[in-house]
Design an enzyme around this catalytic site. Structure first.
Site, PDB file in Angstrom:
ATOM      1  N   THR A   1     -15.876  13.279   0.557  1.00 39.67           N
ATOM      2  CA  THR A   1     -16.546  12.242  -0.240  1.00 39.67           C
ATOM      3  C   THR A   1     -16.233  10.862   0.307  1.00 39.67           C
ATOM      4  O   THR A   1     -17.108  10.016   0.453  1.00 39.67           O
ATOM      5  CB  THR A   1     -16.093  12.325  -1.713  1.00 39.67           C
ATOM      6  OG1 THR A   1     -16.571  13.553  -2.264  1.00 39.67           O
ATOM      7  CG2 THR A   1     -16.646  11.169  -2.536  1.00 39.67           C
TER       8      THR A   1
ATOM      9  N   ALA B   1      -8.088   8.103  -1.554  1.00 41.06           N
ATOM     10  CA  ALA B   1      -8.041   8.766  -0.250  1.00 41.06           C
ATOM     11  C   ALA B   1      -6.660   8.677   0.395  1.00 41.06           C
ATOM     12  O   ALA B   1      -6.170   9.659   0.955  1.00 41.06           O
ATOM     13  CB  ALA B   1      -9.090   8.160   0.677  1.00 41.06           C
TER      14      ALA B   1
ATOM     15  N   HIS C   1       1.040 -20.920   7.414  1.00 43.97           N
ATOM     16  CA  HIS C   1       0.252 -21.848   6.613  1.00 43.97           C
ATOM     17  C   HIS C   1      -0.913 -22.359   7.459  1.00 43.97           C
ATOM     18  O   HIS C   1      -0.720 -22.630   8.640  1.00 43.97           O
ATOM     19  CB  HIS C   1       1.122 -23.042   6.191  1.00 43.97           C
ATOM     20  CG  HIS C   1       0.339 -24.127   5.511  1.00 43.97           C
ATOM     21  ND1 HIS C   1      -0.012 -24.060   4.183  1.00 43.97           N
ATOM     22  CD2 HIS C   1      -0.182 -25.287   5.991  1.00 43.97           C
ATOM     23  CE1 HIS C   1      -0.713 -25.140   3.873  1.00 43.97           C
ATOM     24  NE2 HIS C   1      -0.829 -25.903   4.951  1.00 43.97           N
TER      25      HIS C   1
END
Length: 460
Positions: free
Chosen positions: A40, A315, A439
């Site tokens: 799936t 999963a 940063h």
């Protein structure tokens, strides 16, 4: 009859990972999969939805860029081309799995396997039946979408997450029944294609599995996208009109409403696929297979992993369970550890969390302190035009050990790996606050939260 040391039933993220690990441990291994490799997750779940969510993000960014001084002509989209790209992504990943299985010299049977009481497995191949025997068997049969018994559903035209990407054209409106993770992700995809989307959710908020402040932030964003959300509401019946369908709903306090829609999507949860081994009479845990922390079922030579045993139904958890099962099937002694399971929702904004929620910390009687940093003061988030998110840190007051982190904002599904690593290595707020963060990044909000938790915060 072919005999194998390990036979894996199911080729999704639990099964194929188990088969590969089993082969690496030197065991003669077979894998049985009735549909496509990847299960799936790859074919109908995580991968197609993330591919299309990326498309949604681009469409939204183009819209947003107008206010930044970047103008384009009218945006057009081709559903067929978008779906073709999704299929290409899936095909590439499927080929990758097939290659790994071939490398491991694993025999792959593409057919429906059924376990008999004597532990042999009958496989319905295209042109014949084959029977194999496994000394050890790993059940990884997965789950399927639930279709609730709503009056009128037998005449309704509805889709599930399995079939939704088979649509031929973009509908004008859709009603999504279920506001969990699958429901909200699909809502984001279709809202970006200018579909009028309504979500009907029985509990008091959308994504009820996540923390309330994450639900709140997401609801605010979905509302901006024009998605209507009916919470504490259930569907009472579905009626057919000439060209549309009516979804009749009722709120907790008895207010009734009829939603007229082109398309109905059922996203109310998933049920385990247990038919393939019904003859074994394994001990069950409700609808799911009962296992211990070694992934063993009530029959010691048989293991079960992934959605079929319930739990998180993610999963990456299924793969972790598959590895534990394979090691134990090979005679090792491994147990599963669920303490560090990152949980991700790929909406816009994204939600990612790991470790304990505030609620869980409370229930476990841990002394904790929570600190929340809003991204409104974060340079990178402002530059990206995504300032609505936040980072929330939960740590134990005794040692300052990090217990849980929740993040809402851009790319947080990638960023959750850092707090996951901290929790995995039993890191403290002290350590997180002394680590230099780049940063400007959204991840430095973790540093800010840790520093502020310690009372050393520079900002805010």
């Amino acid at each position: 009859m072919n005999t194998y040391e390990v036979v894996v039933l199911g080729g999704g993220p639990a099964g194929y990972v188990a088969a590969i690990r089993s082969a690496k441990l030197g065991k003669k291994t077979a894998l049985i999969e009735a549909r496509e490799l990847g299960g799936t997750c790859l074919n109908r779940g995580c991968i197609p939805s993330k591919t299309l969510l990326r498309h949604a993000e681009v469409i939204e960014t183009i819209e947003k860029a107008k206010s930044w001084g970047i103008e384009t002509g009218p945006v057009t989209f081709s559903l067929s081309k978008m779906l073709a790209r999704k299929d290409a992504v899936i095909q590439q990943l499927r080929n990758g799995i097939a290659y790994l299985l071939k490398q491991g010299k694993i025999d792959v049977f593409n057919g429906l396997g059924e376990m008999r009481a004597d532990r042999s497995i009958a496989i319905q191949l295209k042109d014949r039946e084959e029977v194999v025997q496994g000394e050890r068997v790993i059940l990884a049969t997965g789950s399927r979408p639930i279709v609730p018994p709503i009056p009128g559903i037998e005449d309704a035209t509805y889709f599930t997450s399995d079939t939704i990407f088979d649509i031929e054209k973009i509908p004008e409106s859709m009603v999504i029944v279920g506001g969990g993770i699958i429901g909200v992700e699909l809502a984001c995809i279709f809202a970006s294609l200018n579909v009028r989307v309504s979500i009907v959710e029985m509990s008091g908020r959308i994504v009820p599995s996540e923390e309330p402040d994450a639900s709140k932030a997401l609801a605010k964003s979905l509302k901006k996208k024009g998605i209507s959300m009916l919470t504490s509401t259930k569907v009472t019946s579905i009626e057919q009109k000439e060209n549309t369908q009516l979804v009749n709903v009722e709120t907790e306090n008895g207010k009734k409403e009829a939603l007229e829609t082109d398309l109905i999507l059922m996203a109310v949860g998933r049920a385990p696929n247990t038919a393939a081994f019904a003859g074994l009479n394994l001990e069950m845990n409700g609808r799911f297979v009962q296992v211990d922390e070694r992934m063993a079922t009530s029959q010691p030579e048989i293991f079960a992993v992934g959605d079929v045993i319930g739990g998180w139904q993610l999963a990456h958890v299924a793969s972790a369970e598959g590895i534990v099962a394979a090691e134990n099937a090979a005679g090792k002694n491994r147990t599963i550890d669920y303490t560090v399971v990152p949980r991700c929702v790929y909406t816009s904004p994204e939600i990612a969390s790991v470790g304990l929620t505030e609620e869980e910390a409370k229930q476990q009687g841990i002394d904790y302190k929570v600190l929340r940093v809003d991204h409104a003061g974060n340079g990178r988030a402002l530059a990206q035009g995504e300032k609505d998110g936040f980072t929330k840190l939960i740590a134990g007051t005794k040692y300052g050990e990090i217990l849980g982190v929740l993040m809402v904002g851009p790319h947080v599904t990638e960023m959750i790996a850092e707090p996951s690593a901290f929790i995995h290595l039993e890191g403290t707020v002290e350590e997180m606050a002394s680590l230099i963060h780049a940063h400007p990044t959204v991840s430095e909000s973790l540093y800010e939260a840790a520093a502020s938790w310690l009372g050393k915060g520079v900002h805010h």
